[in-house]
Scaffold this motif. Sequence first.
Motif, PDB file in Angstrom:
ATOM      1  N   PHE A 170       1.963  15.133   7.552  1.00 34.29           N
ATOM      2  CA  PHE A 170       2.307  13.925   8.305  1.00 34.29           C
ATOM      3  C   PHE A 170       2.690  12.785   7.352  1.00 34.29           C
ATOM      4  O   PHE A 170       3.701  12.107   7.546  1.00 34.29           O
ATOM      5  CB  PHE A 170       1.128  13.520   9.192  1.00 34.29           C
ATOM      6  CG  PHE A 170       1.209  12.139   9.761  1.00 34.29           C
ATOM      7  CD1 PHE A 170       2.145  11.824  10.743  1.00 34.29           C
ATOM      8  CD2 PHE A 170       0.345  11.132   9.321  1.00 34.29           C
ATOM      9  CE1 PHE A 170       2.225  10.540  11.277  1.00 34.29           C
ATOM     10  CE2 PHE A 170       0.410   9.855   9.846  1.00 34.29           C
ATOM     11  CZ  PHE A 170       1.359   9.554  10.821  1.00 34.29           C
ATOM     12  N   LEU A 171       1.887  12.570   6.305  1.00 32.98           N
ATOM     13  CA  LEU A 171       2.179  11.500   5.348  1.00 32.98           C
ATOM     14  C   LEU A 171       3.509  11.735   4.638  1.00 32.98           C
ATOM     15  O   LEU A 171       4.288  10.795   4.421  1.00 32.98           O
ATOM     16  CB  LEU A 171       1.053  11.370   4.327  1.00 32.98           C
ATOM     17  CG  LEU A 171      -0.280  10.821   4.840  1.00 32.98           C
ATOM     18  CD1 LEU A 171      -1.295  10.789   3.715  1.00 32.98           C
ATOM     19  CD2 LEU A 171      -0.117   9.450   5.478  1.00 32.98           C
ATOM     20  N   ARG A 187       0.179   3.828  12.848  1.00 30.86           N
ATOM     21  CA  ARG A 187      -0.119   5.232  12.545  1.00 30.86           C
ATOM     22  C   ARG A 187       0.049   6.097  13.791  1.00 30.86           C
ATOM     23  O   ARG A 187       0.633   7.179  13.742  1.00 30.86           O
ATOM     24  CB  ARG A 187      -1.545   5.333  11.982  1.00 30.86           C
ATOM     25  CG  ARG A 187      -1.848   6.632  11.322  1.00 30.86           C
ATOM     26  CD  ARG A 187      -3.077   6.552  10.428  1.00 30.86           C
ATOM     27  NE  ARG A 187      -4.318   6.315  11.147  1.00 30.86           N
ATOM     28  CZ  ARG A 187      -5.032   5.191  11.068  1.00 30.86           C
ATOM     29  NH1 ARG A 187      -4.614   4.187  10.317  1.00 30.86           N
ATOM     30  NH2 ARG A 187      -6.170   5.068  11.729  1.00 30.86           N
ATOM     31  N   TYR A 188      -0.452   5.622  14.934  1.00 32.63           N
ATOM     32  CA  TYR A 188      -0.307   6.370  16.189  1.00 32.63           C
ATOM     33  C   TYR A 188       1.165   6.489  16.592  1.00 32.63           C
ATOM     34  O   TYR A 188       1.624   7.547  17.029  1.00 32.63           O
ATOM     35  CB  TYR A 188      -1.096   5.691  17.308  1.00 32.63           C
ATOM     36  CG  TYR A 188      -2.579   6.008  17.339  1.00 32.63           C
ATOM     37  CD1 TYR A 188      -3.296   6.290  16.179  1.00 32.63           C
ATOM     38  CD2 TYR A 188      -3.269   6.005  18.541  1.00 32.63           C
ATOM     39  CE1 TYR A 188      -4.645   6.565  16.217  1.00 32.63           C
ATOM     40  CE2 TYR A 188      -4.641   6.281  18.589  1.00 32.63           C
ATOM     41  CZ  TYR A 188      -5.315   6.555  17.428  1.00 32.63           C
ATOM     42  OH  TYR A 188      -6.655   6.830  17.478  1.00 32.63           O
ATOM     43  N   ASP A 189       1.905   5.395  16.468  1.00 33.39           N
ATOM     44  CA  ASP A 189       3.325   5.424  16.822  1.00 33.39           C
ATOM     45  C   ASP A 189       4.084   6.429  15.963  1.00 33.39           C
ATOM     46  O   ASP A 189       4.918   7.201  16.460  1.00 33.39           O
ATOM     47  CB  ASP A 189       3.957   4.033  16.679  1.00 33.39           C
ATOM     48  CG  ASP A 189       3.473   3.047  17.738  1.00 33.39           C
ATOM     49  OD1 ASP A 189       2.912   3.492  18.768  1.00 33.39           O
ATOM     50  OD2 ASP A 189       3.658   1.830  17.538  1.00 33.39           O
ATOM     51  N   ALA A 190       3.799   6.421  14.652  1.00 34.38           N
ATOM     52  CA  ALA A 190       4.451   7.364  13.739  1.00 34.38           C
ATOM     53  C   ALA A 190       4.062   8.799  14.092  1.00 34.38           C
ATOM     54  O   ALA A 190       4.912   9.692  14.137  1.00 34.38           O
ATOM     55  CB  ALA A 190       4.085   7.047  12.295  1.00 34.38           C
ATOM     56  N   GLU A 197       8.808  15.865  16.887  1.00 35.47           N
ATOM     57  CA  GLU A 197       9.711  16.632  16.022  1.00 35.47           C
ATOM     58  C   GLU A 197       9.074  17.890  15.482  1.00 35.47           C
ATOM     59  O   GLU A 197       9.776  18.843  15.141  1.00 35.47           O
ATOM     60  CB  GLU A 197      10.153  15.759  14.833  1.00 35.47           C
ATOM     61  CG  GLU A 197      11.033  14.606  15.205  1.00 35.47           C
ATOM     62  CD  GLU A 197      11.491  13.813  13.981  1.00 35.47           C
ATOM     63  OE1 GLU A 197      11.405  14.364  12.851  1.00 35.47           O
ATOM     64  OE2 GLU A 197      11.941  12.676  14.162  1.00 35.47           O
ATOM     65  N   ASP A 198       7.764  17.930  15.362  1.00 37.29           N
ATOM     66  CA  ASP A 198       7.039  19.017  14.681  1.00 37.29           C
ATOM     67  C   ASP A 198       6.780  20.169  15.642  1.00 37.29           C
ATOM     68  O   ASP A 198       5.710  20.287  16.212  1.00 37.29           O
ATOM     69  CB  ASP A 198       5.720  18.483  14.110  1.00 37.29           C
ATOM     70  CG  ASP A 198       5.019  19.527  13.251  1.00 37.29           C
ATOM     71  OD1 ASP A 198       5.696  20.213  12.477  1.00 37.29           O
ATOM     72  OD2 ASP A 198       3.783  19.644  13.370  1.00 37.29           O
ATOM     73  N   LYS A 199       7.751  21.010  15.836  1.00 32.89           N
ATOM     74  CA  LYS A 199       7.621  22.145  16.752  1.00 32.89           C
ATOM     75  C   LYS A 199       7.207  23.401  15.996  1.00 32.89           C
ATOM     76  O   LYS A 199       7.645  23.644  14.916  1.00 32.89           O
ATOM     77  CB  LYS A 199       8.928  22.419  17.496  1.00 32.89           C
ATOM     78  CG  LYS A 199       9.439  21.240  18.281  1.00 32.89           C
ATOM     79  CD  LYS A 199       8.575  20.957  19.454  1.00 32.89           C
ATOM     80  CE  LYS A 199       9.192  19.838  20.298  1.00 32.89           C
ATOM     81  NZ  LYS A 199       8.263  19.044  20.996  1.00 32.89           N
TER      82      LYS A 199
END
Length: 199
Positions: A170-171, A187-190, A197-199
């Motif tokens: 994530f970072l 952080r929550y929004d990101a 996107e992370d499928k």
Amino acid sequence: MKTEFEFMTNNWKLVKNACRTTVGKQFTENEPNAEFKKKLLISEHTPIRLLEFYWHWKKIKYWVAMEWARHKNETFISSSRNDRQNNYDRNEARQDNPVNFDGYANAQNLIDAWRKRLCHCATKEARELAEDFKRELGKTCPEIAGVLVPNCIYRDGCPEFKACGYFEKFLHWCNSKHYILLDIQQRYDAYNKFFGEDK
């Protein structure tokens, strides 16, 4: 889609007025704005417990249902008692037998449970249900779906005995997008963009 919602009590005016009571203000007919909703959900003040949800997961594995039954919300799961089934021996039952699962939870229950089940240290099957629920809830209650995050996102780091590497992934994604994470809302929004996107 595996998640089917039976009903939701998504009455934000009631939630806002409960907040007003706690600070000595009178009820109002004004609806709360999006910023108020986000702040209240992030801070997890008790009036969010007035937001309630009832959902179904049909024909999930018994052992996955048992994982979900550990959380502090109501669960109703197909019985595997011998006296409730025809031609059934519970002693011979497989752990992957399909069962129906109904869940009933308030927003605080969801936040707490999803921190554990969106975690990549959770089983893949339990996490997939959590992810499906989050996506389906996001269609009607995006502000609540937006605070359903794994524990590492909430804590700004992994608290598990053995980290799975998801927070570092994530970072890295945030750095590639030039996101600056100065507070929990950012952080929550990101994370929610990353989740999409992370499928």
